[in-house]
Scaffold this active site. Structure first.
Site, PDB file in Angstrom:
ATOM      1  N   GLY A  49       0.825  -1.207   0.000  1.00 17.92           N
ATOM      2  CA  GLY A  49       0.000   0.000   0.000  1.00 17.92           C
ATOM      3  C   GLY A  49       0.852   1.247   0.000  1.00 17.92           C
ATOM      4  N   GLY A  51       0.312   5.460   0.768  1.00 16.80           N
ATOM      5  CA  GLY A  51      -0.518   6.616   1.068  1.00 16.80           C
ATOM      6  C   GLY A  51       0.261   7.887   0.807  1.00 16.80           C
ATOM      7  N   GLU A  55       4.448   4.325   3.140  1.00 15.49           N
ATOM      8  CA  GLU A  55       4.418   3.142   2.293  1.00 15.49           C
ATOM      9  C   GLU A  55       4.289   1.941   3.209  1.00 15.49           C
ATOM     10  OE1 GLU A  55       7.966   4.352   0.622  1.00 15.49           O
ATOM     11  OE2 GLU A  55       7.020   5.246  -1.135  1.00 15.49           O
ATOM     12  N   ASP A 194     -11.127   8.466  11.006  1.00 18.17           N
ATOM     13  CA  ASP A 194     -11.160   8.144   9.572  1.00 18.17           C
ATOM     14  C   ASP A 194     -11.791   6.778   9.332  1.00 18.17           C
ATOM     15  OD1 ASP A 194     -10.863   8.601   6.859  1.00 18.17           O
ATOM     16  OD2 ASP A 194      -8.760   8.002   6.796  1.00 18.17           O
TER      17      ASP A 194
HETATM   18  N1  LIG Z   1      -1.994  -5.338  10.038  1.00 13.81           N
HETATM   19  C1  LIG Z   1      -2.203  -5.444   8.717  1.00 13.81           C
HETATM   20  N2  LIG Z   1      -2.318  -6.652   8.141  1.00 13.81           N
HETATM   21  C2  LIG Z   1      -2.504  -6.766   6.814  1.00 13.81           C
HETATM   22  N3  LIG Z   1      -2.592  -5.744   5.965  1.00 13.81           N
HETATM   23  C3  LIG Z   1      -2.473  -4.502   6.459  1.00 13.81           C
HETATM   24  C4  LIG Z   1      -2.285  -4.278   7.861  1.00 13.81           C
HETATM   25  N4  LIG Z   1      -2.193  -2.955   8.056  1.00 13.81           N
HETATM   26  C5  LIG Z   1      -2.320  -2.383   6.858  1.00 13.81           C
HETATM   27  N5  LIG Z   1      -2.512  -3.295   5.889  1.00 13.81           N
HETATM   28  C6  LIG Z   1      -2.691  -3.043   4.456  1.00 13.81           C
HETATM   29  O1  LIG Z   1      -1.952  -1.887   4.091  1.00 13.81           O
HETATM   30  C7  LIG Z   1      -2.806  -0.864   3.594  1.00 13.81           C
HETATM   31  C8  LIG Z   1      -2.372   0.506   4.111  1.00 13.81           C
HETATM   32  O2  LIG Z   1      -2.381   0.540   5.526  1.00 13.81           O
HETATM   33  P1  LIG Z   1      -2.760   1.862   6.337  1.00 13.81           P
HETATM   34  O3  LIG Z   1      -4.113   2.290   5.922  1.00 13.81           O
HETATM   35  O4  LIG Z   1      -2.509   1.619   7.770  1.00 13.81           O
HETATM   36  O5  LIG Z   1      -1.640   2.847   5.783  1.00 13.81           O
HETATM   37  P2  LIG Z   1      -1.762   4.323   5.194  1.00 13.81           P
HETATM   38  O6  LIG Z   1      -0.478   4.621   4.540  1.00 13.81           O
HETATM   39  O7  LIG Z   1      -2.239   5.224   6.274  1.00 13.81           O
HETATM   40  O8  LIG Z   1      -2.881   4.103   4.108  1.00 13.81           O
HETATM   41  P3  LIG Z   1      -3.897   5.168   3.522  1.00 13.81           P
HETATM   42  O9  LIG Z   1      -3.096   6.257   2.930  1.00 13.81           O
HETATM   43  O10 LIG Z   1      -4.631   4.322   2.494  1.00 13.81           O
HETATM   44  O11 LIG Z   1      -4.786   5.596   4.646  1.00 13.81           O
HETATM   45  C9  LIG Z   1      -4.199  -1.254   4.075  1.00 13.81           C
HETATM   46  O12 LIG Z   1      -5.206  -0.798   3.220  1.00 13.81           O
HETATM   47  C10 LIG Z   1      -4.129  -2.771   4.113  1.00 13.81           C
HETATM   48  O13 LIG Z   1      -4.417  -3.309   2.848  1.00 13.81           O
END
Ligand SMILES: Nc1ncnc2c1ncn2[C@@H]1O[C@H](COP(=O)(O)OP(=O)(O)OP(=O)(O)O)[C@@H](O)[C@H]1O
Ligand SMILES: *[C@@H]1O[C@H](CO)[C@@H](O)[C@H](O)[C@H]1NC(C)=O
Ligand SMILES: *[C@@H]1O[C@H](CO)[C@@H](O)[C@H](O)[C@H]1NC(C)=O
Ligand SMILES: *[C@@H]1O[C@H](CO)[C@@H](O)[C@H](O)[C@H]1NC(C)=O
Length: 360
Positions: A49, A51, A55, A194
């Site tokens: 993922g 954001g 990353e 959120d």
């Molecule tokens: N504990 C976990 N186990 C499995 N997959 C996870 C876990 N935490 C996060 N993910 C995966 O990683 C992605 C991104 O995680 P997270 O939303 O915490 O990060 P972010 O960078 O804040 O993302 P965003 O910008 O989409 O809000 C999630 O959508 C999910 O698919």
């Protein structure tokens, strides 16, 4: 030079009032307790993922091959990173909530070695990674990697809604778990801020966990918080009205939007084109009668070019159709009616929702 830190032991206790104050205030620096640790205790396998500020990678702990998720924050305000880590620590051991294993604040060179970012695309233009990279050079910005326990799933609640082949029993099971998680967080004075389908992971056994506590914050009576929070379709009216003394009930509103989507097979329930339009959609649903009472009670000003001419709230039974009738129940509608209330202080809360007939 080597500045990776690892904190242990992780406390499960809630915060003292003073600690909360510190975290809310802009002055929080190093109340965190770090021991020396190492990013190289972990290895990553693939990016899952990306954001705006981070990353996310799949990986494992080298010592015992335990699968983990590594969220690498590339330059965010130190205060904000500290807050996310502290909140995740407070949420340790609680059901249906993503579990933090470790947090490592790092120096840039070493984490570059570790993650080995490709920062230039074929056209030799800046990539998002490059943008992210630059932010860590900014004043007061740091890098950090948060290590989470891995939830073995690729599904989130949005995926399940999109397939559309779920039962009412499943819906109750999912939302009971969401309210369970929020009840615990809210008891610890933490607002998620959120809540949406993509932040709810669902595994093969229909166990759910709430993730992404990066926007979460402590609630403190009387404190003014930014209303630029959450994702439009799920924003509570008080956020759209820029009322800064909102509380946990913004999370409940967002859950209501998700629940309505599941029950009525709508999505989104309130499809605002922008924030103003989102507020108009809410007014069209809840009517103007209750709106003016609400604005008066909290001394909120309404700044809209046009106010929908709908006096009374929508009768939710009118949303029943052939496609959703197997999912709609009297109790489901009653729960939604207790969530979709302008007055955030009168909105049902998470512990009350868990006692609601919908879940019994
Ligand atoms: N504990 C976990 N186990 C499995 N997959 C996870 C876990 N935490 C996060 N993910 C995966 O990683 C992605 C991104 O995680 P997270 O939303 O915490 O990060 P972010 O960078 O804040 O993302 P965003 O910008 O989409 O809000 C999630 O959508 C999910 O698919
Ligand atoms: C995740 O689950 C799948 C199927 O149940 C399994 O094959 C896989 O090994 C699991 N992955 C991890 C990292 O545990
Ligand atoms: C719903 O459909 C998806 C995709 O076809 C499938 O994987 C899943 O098992 C189905 N779920 C149920 C409850 O039937
Ligand atoms: C919900 O409201 C009840 C009754 O007012 C209160 O006792 C409880 O602490 C609240 N729970 C949460 C999680 O806010």
């Amino acid at each position: 030079m080597i500045s990776f830190f690892l904190f242990l032991p992780i406390q499960i206790l809630a915060f003292t009032y003073e600690q909360q104050q510190q975290l809310i205030s802009d002055e929080v620096d190093f109340y965190l307790d770090y021991n020396s640790g190492n990013i190289f205790d972990y290895a990553f396998t693939e990016m899952i993922g990306q954001g705006a500020f981070s990353e996310v990678y799949l990986g494992y702990r080298v010592e015992d091959q335990e699968p983990v998720v590594l969220k690498h924050i590339k330059g965010s305000k130190e205060r904000v990173v500290n807050r996310e880590i502290q909140i995740l620590k407070a949420l340790q051991g609680l059901p249906n909530i993503v579990q933090i294993i470790d947090a490592i604040k790092g120096d840039e060179e070493e984490s570059d070695d570790f993650f080995d970012f490709g920062v230039v695309d074929n056209q030799n233009q800046e990539t998002p990674q490059m943008e992210i990279k630059k932010q860590s050079h900014k004043e007061g910005h740091i890098e950090a990697t948060i290590i989470f326990a891995y939830q073995n799933t690729t599904r989130c609640l949005d995926d399940i809604r999109k397939y559309g082949n779920y039962s009412l029993k499943q819906v109750k099971n999912y939302f009971k778990q969401i309210f369970t998680a929020l009840n615990k967080a809210h008891e610890l004075h933490i607002m998620h801020r959120d809540i949406k389908g993509s932040n709810v992971l669902v595994d093969d056994n229909d166990n759910i966990i709430l993730i992404d506590w990066g926007l979460s914050q402590f609630y403190d009576d009387g404190t003014h918080q930014s209303t630029k929070m959450g994702t439009r379709y799920y924003k509570a009216p008080e956020l759209l009205l820029k009322y800064k003394q909102y509380d946990y009930s913004i999370d409940i509103w967002a859950v209501g939007c998700m629940l309505a989507d599941f029950i009525f097979k709508t999505h989104p329930l309130l499809p605002g084109k922008d924030n103003e339009d989102q507020l108009k959609k809410i007014i069209s649903m809840l009517g103007t009668n209750d709106l003016y009472e609400y604005l008066n009670k909290y001394q909120i000003e309404l700044d809209l070019d046009e106010i929908p001419q709908v006096q009374n709230r929508v009768d939710f039974t009118k949303l029943v159709n052939i496609k959703n009738q197997n999912l709609v129940s009297k109790e489901g509608i009653d729960l939604l009616e207790k969530i979709f209330i302008y007055d955030h202080k009168l909105r049902i809360n998470a512990s009350q929702a868990l006692e609601h007939a919908f879940f019994l």
